[in-house]
Design an enzyme around this catalytic site. Structure first.
Site, mmCIF file in Angstrom:
data_model
loop_
_atom_site.group_PDB
_atom_site.id
_atom_site.type_symbol
_atom_site.label_atom_id
_atom_site.label_comp_id
_atom_site.label_asym_id
_atom_site.label_seq_id
_atom_site.Cartn_x
_atom_site.Cartn_y
_atom_site.Cartn_z
ATOM 1 N N ARG A 111 -5.661 42.251 2.769
ATOM 2 C CA ARG A 111 -5.251 42.210 1.357
ATOM 3 C C ARG A 111 -6.444 42.064 0.399
ATOM 4 O O ARG A 111 -6.579 41.086 -0.308
ATOM 5 C CB ARG A 111 -4.248 41.088 1.099
ATOM 6 C CG ARG A 111 -2.973 41.220 1.899
ATOM 7 C CD ARG A 111 -1.937 40.207 1.468
ATOM 8 N NE ARG A 111 -0.694 40.363 2.220
ATOM 9 C CZ ARG A 111 0.421 39.690 1.977
ATOM 10 N NH1 ARG A 111 0.439 38.798 0.996
ATOM 11 N NH2 ARG A 111 1.500 39.895 2.702
ATOM 12 N N ASP B 2 3.555 28.436 -3.199
ATOM 13 C CA ASP B 2 3.146 28.675 -1.817
ATOM 14 C C ASP B 2 1.755 28.184 -1.465
ATOM 15 O O ASP B 2 1.387 28.174 -0.288
ATOM 16 C CB ASP B 2 3.226 30.180 -1.512
ATOM 17 C CG ASP B 2 4.655 30.701 -1.590
ATOM 18 O OD1 ASP B 2 5.573 29.913 -1.329
ATOM 19 O OD2 ASP B 2 4.836 31.891 -1.903
ATOM 20 N N ASP C 289 -1.908 29.729 1.192
ATOM 21 C CA ASP C 289 -1.220 31.018 1.220
ATOM 22 C C ASP C 289 -2.221 32.137 0.941
ATOM 23 O O ASP C 289 -2.837 32.660 1.850
ATOM 24 C CB ASP C 289 -0.066 31.033 0.225
ATOM 25 C CG ASP C 289 0.760 32.310 0.338
ATOM 26 O OD1 ASP C 289 0.976 32.779 1.468
ATOM 27 O OD2 ASP C 289 1.181 32.846 -0.701
ATOM 28 N N ASP D 120 -2.598 36.199 -6.547
ATOM 29 C CA ASP D 120 -1.375 37.008 -6.610
ATOM 30 C C ASP D 120 -1.156 37.505 -8.030
ATOM 31 O O ASP D 120 -1.197 36.705 -8.984
ATOM 32 C CB ASP D 120 -0.152 36.190 -6.183
ATOM 33 C CG ASP D 120 -0.071 35.996 -4.679
ATOM 34 O OD1 ASP D 120 -1.017 36.396 -3.972
ATOM 35 O OD2 ASP D 120 0.926 35.426 -4.209
#
Length: 405
Positions: free
Chosen positions: A276, A196, A220, A224
């Site tokens: 986030r 991504d 993106d 992660d």
């Protein structure tokens, strides 16, 4: 007029002071820090005595591996990354071949070599990866002493690997990638699906330490931690200029992430981060001594009943936008079943934290080698001053260029 003899005496005195400060082994890192007039966090004070950016000892490179003993949090100590069987590998070539990497390139050291490897860089480099870099277990990528950028195309992936350190790298403008062939972390060419455009993506990885990197402006997200990854420490990084910053947990249906444990400590978030920081699903996150320099939607959020201990962080709300630190996705589960707790946090410019009502604050339950002292929030600005890839100066080991790309 000062005589030549007087000058000689003065220089001998100055030299003696330098020798005492830099070469006396009886001085602890904490005392060294005090002498240098600097306040540092527990990670930096551990390895700073041999820091490449300031020590004039030409032998400092022989002691780089001290870094592996300085990690804290769920990653534990990275002593599996060092030892007599360690391979020292230097990147001399910024070029990249995804399937047939040449010796001297980053991909050759990170993917082809199947052993403990400590990767350094010969000089400043801008590396444009043609496909995601899949990093092998027991690999350290150490950018101290030079300015290394991984940017403008594919970036880093850690898949089914363990015991990895990523330190002092600038990672930015990462782009989504189509499926294709690439050298895998086992030294064999494999097929990978689309990605991504994350700066660093962890997939079923464990014992990963991401420290002192500057990460920003990716297609993106910036980081992660997904698909059962656990025992991760994210420390001393500078995250900025990004919508989605840090995702902990793959998706709401991936129950295996309930075993995820992540420590987020001494990081600087902002400016211009939207959300986030982190967003967590199922697992447990200990978020401590971080500086939050604004947000648009929220700073910390989650779904699927995660557990979070926010401890001694400084949250500075934006002038315009949401003042609330937290966000909860309300679905089929009640928000009251979640465990979001704030302990000794500080809030400026109207920021506020919505805590879970009732219940006990979840504890990290660190083992001895994982534990560290969370200091008073009034020191957070100092503790995070050096966040990001290290800048070297003749006068200071920590020079934070807030607007430098």
């Amino acid at each position: 007029m000062v005589s030549q003899g007087t000058n000689f005496i003065i220089w001998r005195f100055v030299l003696a002071i330098v020798i005492v400060i830099f070469f006396t082994p009886k001085l602890s890192s904490a005392k060294q820090s005090k002498l240098m007039g600097m306040k540092m966090n527990t990670i930096d004070s551990c390895w700073r005595i041999i820091d490449s950016c300031w020590r004039p000892n030409p032998e400092w490179r022989r002691h780089r591996q001290q870094l592996a003993t300085c990690s804290v949090g769920y990653v534990g100590k990275m002593t599996n990354n060092i030892g007599n069987d360690l391979i020292h590998y230097k990147v001399t070539d910024p070029n990249d071949d995804p399937t047939n990497p040449k010796p001297g390139t980053l991909r050759y050291g990170a993917s082809v070599i199947q052993s403990k490897v400590w990767i350094t860089f010969e000089k400043d480099m801008n590396i444009q990866l043609m496909k995601p870099l899949l990093i092998s277990s027991f690999t350290t990528i150490d950018g101290r002493g030079v300015n290394v950028h991984i940017a403008n195309n594919a970036c880093l992936m850690i898949s089914k690997a363990t015991d990895i350190i990523i330190h002092s790298i600038r990672i930015h403008h990462c782009k989504a990638q189509a499926p294709g062939m690439v050298m895998g972390p086992n030294g064999k060419v494999i097929h990978i699906g689309p990605v991504d455009g994350d700066a660093i993506r962890l997939v079923t990885a464990s014992k990963i330490w991401i420290d002192h990197n500057t990460i920003y402006e990716c297609e993106d997200g910036l980081l992660d931690v997904t698909r059962g990854s656990t025992n991760v420490t994210i420390s001393n990084n500078w995250f900025r200029e990004q919508d989605k910053v840090m995702l902990l947990g793959h998706d709401d249906g991936y129950v295996r992430d309930k075993n995820m444990k992540v420590t987020v400590v001494y990081n600087h978030f902002g400016p211009n981060c939207n959300q986030r920081m982190p967003r967590i699903r199922y697992g447990y996150a200990h978020v401590a001594n971080n500086l939050y320099f604004g947000w648009m939607q929220y700073a910390i959020g989650g779904s699927m009943r995660p557990s979070l201990k926010s401890e001694a962080n400084l949250f500075i709300a934006p002038k315009v936008g949401s003042k609330e630190v937290t966000w909860r996705k309300i679905g089929n589960t009640s928000g009251d079943k979640w465990k979001f707790h704030s302990v000794r946090d500080a809030f400026e410019n109207g920021a506020y934290f919505t805590v879970t009502k009732g219940g006990r604050v979840p504890k990290p339950n660190y083992r001895k080698e994982q534990g560290f002292k969370v200091v008073d929030v009034k020191f957070v600005r100092s503790l995070t001053r050096s966040a990001g890839a290290l800048q070297c100066s003749r006068t200071s080991i920590y020079v934070k260029k807030k607007h430098r790309k």
